[in-house]
Enzyme design. Structure first.
Site, PDB file in Angstrom:
ATOM      1  N   ASP A  13       0.886  -1.166   0.000  1.00 16.36           N
ATOM      2  CA  ASP A  13       0.000   0.000   0.000  1.00 16.36           C
ATOM      3  C   ASP A  13       0.922   1.214   0.000  1.00 16.36           C
ATOM      4  O   ASP A  13       1.632   1.454   0.970  1.00 16.36           O
ATOM      5  CB  ASP A  13      -0.879  -0.047   1.261  1.00 16.36           C
ATOM      6  CG  ASP A  13      -1.720   1.220   1.456  1.00 16.36           C
ATOM      7  OD1 ASP A  13      -1.538   2.181   0.690  1.00 16.36           O
ATOM      8  OD2 ASP A  13      -2.534   1.231   2.392  1.00 16.36           O
ATOM      9  N   ASP A  55      -4.363  -1.569  -2.038  1.00  9.84           N
ATOM     10  CA  ASP A  55      -3.099  -2.292  -2.213  1.00  9.84           C
ATOM     11  C   ASP A  55      -2.751  -2.520  -3.678  1.00  9.84           C
ATOM     12  O   ASP A  55      -3.580  -2.993  -4.462  1.00  9.84           O
ATOM     13  CB  ASP A  55      -3.178  -3.638  -1.491  1.00  9.84           C
ATOM     14  CG  ASP A  55      -3.143  -3.436  -0.001  1.00  9.84           C
ATOM     15  OD1 ASP A  55      -2.045  -3.328   0.538  1.00  9.84           O
ATOM     16  OD2 ASP A  55      -4.228  -3.304   0.595  1.00  9.84           O
ATOM     17  N   LYS A 134      -7.756  -5.047   4.064  1.00  7.43           N
ATOM     18  CA  LYS A 134      -8.289  -4.798   5.417  1.00  7.43           C
ATOM     19  C   LYS A 134      -8.320  -6.059   6.263  1.00  7.43           C
ATOM     20  O   LYS A 134      -9.237  -6.281   7.051  1.00  7.43           O
ATOM     21  CB  LYS A 134      -9.696  -4.160   5.351  1.00  7.43           C
ATOM     22  CG  LYS A 134      -9.748  -2.864   4.550  1.00  7.43           C
ATOM     23  CD  LYS A 134      -9.010  -1.709   5.202  1.00  7.43           C
ATOM     24  CE  LYS A 134      -9.071  -0.448   4.363  1.00  7.43           C
ATOM     25  NZ  LYS A 134      -8.012  -0.399   3.322  1.00  7.43           N
ATOM     26  N   TYR A 229       1.643   0.145  14.958  1.00  7.65           N
ATOM     27  CA  TYR A 229       0.637  -0.021  13.917  1.00  7.65           C
ATOM     28  C   TYR A 229       0.970   0.823  12.694  1.00  7.65           C
ATOM     29  O   TYR A 229       1.224   2.010  12.791  1.00  7.65           O
ATOM     30  CB  TYR A 229      -0.756   0.397  14.413  1.00  7.65           C
ATOM     31  CG  TYR A 229      -1.777   0.214  13.331  1.00  7.65           C
ATOM     32  CD1 TYR A 229      -2.115  -1.067  12.906  1.00  7.65           C
ATOM     33  CD2 TYR A 229      -2.353   1.297  12.692  1.00  7.65           C
ATOM     34  CE1 TYR A 229      -3.017  -1.262  11.879  1.00  7.65           C
ATOM     35  CE2 TYR A 229      -3.261   1.111  11.667  1.00  7.65           C
ATOM     36  CZ  TYR A 229      -3.588  -0.172  11.269  1.00  7.65           C
ATOM     37  OH  TYR A 229      -4.475  -0.365  10.251  1.00  7.65           O
ATOM     38  N   LYS A 232      -2.894  -2.583   8.002  1.00  7.57           N
ATOM     39  CA  LYS A 232      -3.030  -4.041   8.010  1.00  7.57           C
ATOM     40  C   LYS A 232      -2.179  -4.652   6.900  1.00  7.57           C
ATOM     41  O   LYS A 232      -1.800  -3.987   5.953  1.00  7.57           O
ATOM     42  CB  LYS A 232      -4.502  -4.428   7.841  1.00  7.57           C
ATOM     43  CG  LYS A 232      -5.177  -4.673   9.170  1.00  7.57           C
ATOM     44  CD  LYS A 232      -4.647  -5.951   9.850  1.00  7.57           C
ATOM     45  CE  LYS A 232      -5.046  -5.989  11.300  1.00  7.57           C
ATOM     46  NZ  LYS A 232      -4.247  -6.879  12.116  1.00  7.57           N
TER      47      LYS A 232
HETATM   48  C1  F6R Z   1      -7.299  -0.364   8.182  1.00 10.55           C
HETATM   49  C2  F6R Z   1      -7.034   0.974   7.694  1.00 10.55           C
HETATM   50  C3  F6R Z   1      -7.969   2.052   8.053  1.00 10.55           C
HETATM   51  C4  F6R Z   1      -7.301   3.126   8.918  1.00 10.55           C
HETATM   52  C5  F6R Z   1      -8.299   4.240   9.306  1.00 10.55           C
HETATM   53  C6  F6R Z   1      -7.656   5.353  10.127  1.00 10.55           C
HETATM   54  O1  F6R Z   1      -6.313  -1.244   7.752  1.00 10.55           O
HETATM   55  O2  F6R Z   1      -6.038   1.209   7.045  1.00 10.55           O
HETATM   56  O3  F6R Z   1      -9.131   1.570   8.645  1.00 10.55           O
HETATM   57  O4  F6R Z   1      -6.769   2.534  10.065  1.00 10.55           O
HETATM   58  O5  F6R Z   1      -8.844   4.804   8.142  1.00 10.55           O
HETATM   59  O6  F6R Z   1      -6.561   5.829   9.436  1.00 10.55           O
HETATM   60  P1  F6R Z   1      -5.639   7.033   9.988  1.00 10.55           P
HETATM   61  O7  F6R Z   1      -5.180   6.632  11.367  1.00 10.55           O
HETATM   62  O8  F6R Z   1      -4.526   7.102   9.000  1.00 10.55           O
HETATM   63  O9  F6R Z   1      -6.501   8.249   9.999  1.00 10.55           O
HETATM   64 MG    MG Z   2      -3.946   2.165   3.302  1.00 14.33          MG
HETATM   65 MG    MG Z   3      -4.862  -2.129   2.282  1.00 12.94          MG
END
Ligand code: F6R
Ligand code: MG
Ligand code: MG
Length: 365
Positions: A13, A55, A134, A229, A232
């Site tokens: 990604d 991705d 995801k 983190y 994913k």
């Molecule tokens: C799950 C994913 C999204 C982000 C969410 C918050 O793999 O990538 O659900 O975790 O959109 O993203 P941020 O923290 O970048 O605002």
């Molecule tokens: Mg992403």
């Molecule tokens: Mg992804």
């Protein structure tokens, strides 16, 4: 004449459009251009560029074997070039999976996910590349078990003499950085004890008992690489099919049941894995629910004839409907487990700060 071929699926990604829901076409075009140049120079036999959610997926065939430095470098450079495009467009999370600054001979441990296998191309070689968004690599455990060890899924295990002996599973213990090989049907219960714990034990490969490779999955865990983190892992899986291996329909069948996987919003929720056609792989409701696509190819001397969009079939409509029902049911739990993951596996958490702030208010009881 030897017709050994390697298929490498390397993904990352490097920027989402909009948010984490999908990918911008400029990234796909840049990746195609990069790989076309490499193809012209004779570095590969063939390639296909696609995407699942946010991705970018590079599917490459070549003669260099697995873990080849040139192929990994090509993928790495392609992701870097796409990151530049993502930055120019201010796409979301540009360069998200580029976790290290320098290439070290392999993309493993640097952020991208990798599934690769090398084999002698058979008289006819149907393969399926599964790509998910995801969710994490443990998502393949249940479907791989069903494909290669469950006679209620795969009729061939019972009625095809060339499959009746069963298959061997290579399982990675991501915590201990070690692996174990278990043989089915003899050790099916042992195998299930491990792979039922999808966050820790992940099926990395499946072999026929004569050693022929049948399936290979990406098992990279981004959080283990970065120590925090960073999105994913959104895994990929390659499965060979037919003539002594599960039929295409037996390989797709497990996905008619949208099982619960880890991932979804903020990588911190359980949700159903929804099988979708390519054009529906844009997880937007609560950043999900998690998606899987299946690209079918016939290999022809390494050329990727395809893809066929294998979940673009009304017989998977019920699975999609069921996934939506499960999504509604799970969403009603809001911030409660088991929709939200347990504290120890959640990818985002405010718990440490909260504990610190409220520490003095905890009284012995
Ligand atoms: C799950 C994913 C999204 C982000 C969410 C918050 O793999 O990538 O659900 O975790 O959109 O993203 P941020 O923290 O970048 O605002
Ligand atoms: Mg992403
Ligand atoms: Mg992804």
């Amino acid at each position: 004449m030897s017709d050994r071929i390697t298929i490498s699926v390397i993904k990352a990604d490097v920027g989402g459009y909009v948010g984490h829901s999908s990918i911008h076409s400029d990234l796909l075009e840049t990746a195609k251009e990069k790989l076309s140049n490499a193809l012209e120079k004779g570095h590969m036999v063939d390639f296909h560029v696609t995407r699942c959610g946010d991705d970018l997926e590079l599917i490459m065939t070549h003669k260099h074997g697995t873990d080849n430095e040139d192929i990994h470098k090509l993928a790495w450079d392609t992701f870097l070039a796409c990151t530049e495009v993502a930055k120019d467009l201010k796409l979301y999370g540009a360069g998200q999976d580029i976790l290290k600054d320098a290439f070290t001979g392999t993309v493993k441990g640097l952020g991208p996910g990798v599934a690769e296998m090398e084999f002698e191309e058979r008289k006819s070689e149907p393969i399926i590349v599964f790509m998910a968004d995801k969710t994490s690599p443990g998502a393949w455990n249940l479907p791989l078990y069903r494909m290669f060890a469950d006679p209620f899924n795969t009729a061939g295990l019972v009625i095809d003499p060339t499959m009746h002996e069963g298959f061997v599973f290579e399982v990675l213990d991501v915590h201990g950085h070690r692996k174990i090989t278990l043989s089915c049907p003899e050790e099916a219960y042992d195998l299930l004890m491990f792979i039922g714990a999808m966050g820790r034990f992940m099926i990395r490969a499946v072999y026929r008992k004569d050693g022929e490779i049948a399936a290979a999955a990406s098992t990279q865990k981004l959080s283990e690489i970065a120590g925090r983190y960073v999105g994913k892992d959104d895994p990929v899986l390659i499965v060979r099919s037919q003539s002594g291996l599960p039929a295409v329909g037996e390989i797709l069948e497990p996905f008619a049941f949208p099982h619960l996987v880890e991932g979804w919003m903020r990588g911190s929720h359980h949700g159903p894995l929804m099988p979708v056609p390519f054009y529906e792989a844009n997880p937007s409701r609560f950043d999900g629910p998690p998606r899987v696509i299946a690209a079918g190819f016939q290999l022809c001397h390494g050329k990727l004839i395809g893809p066929r969009d294998l979940f673009d079939d009304p017989s998977f409509d019920e699975a999609r409907k069921k996934a939506n029902e499960i999504a509604n049911y799970m969403r009603h739990h809001g911030p409660f487990e088991p929709h939200r993951l347990g504290l120890d596996v959640m990818e985002y958490t405010t718990m440490p700060q909260l504990m610190k702030k409220l520490e003095s208010r905890f009284k012995p009881e």
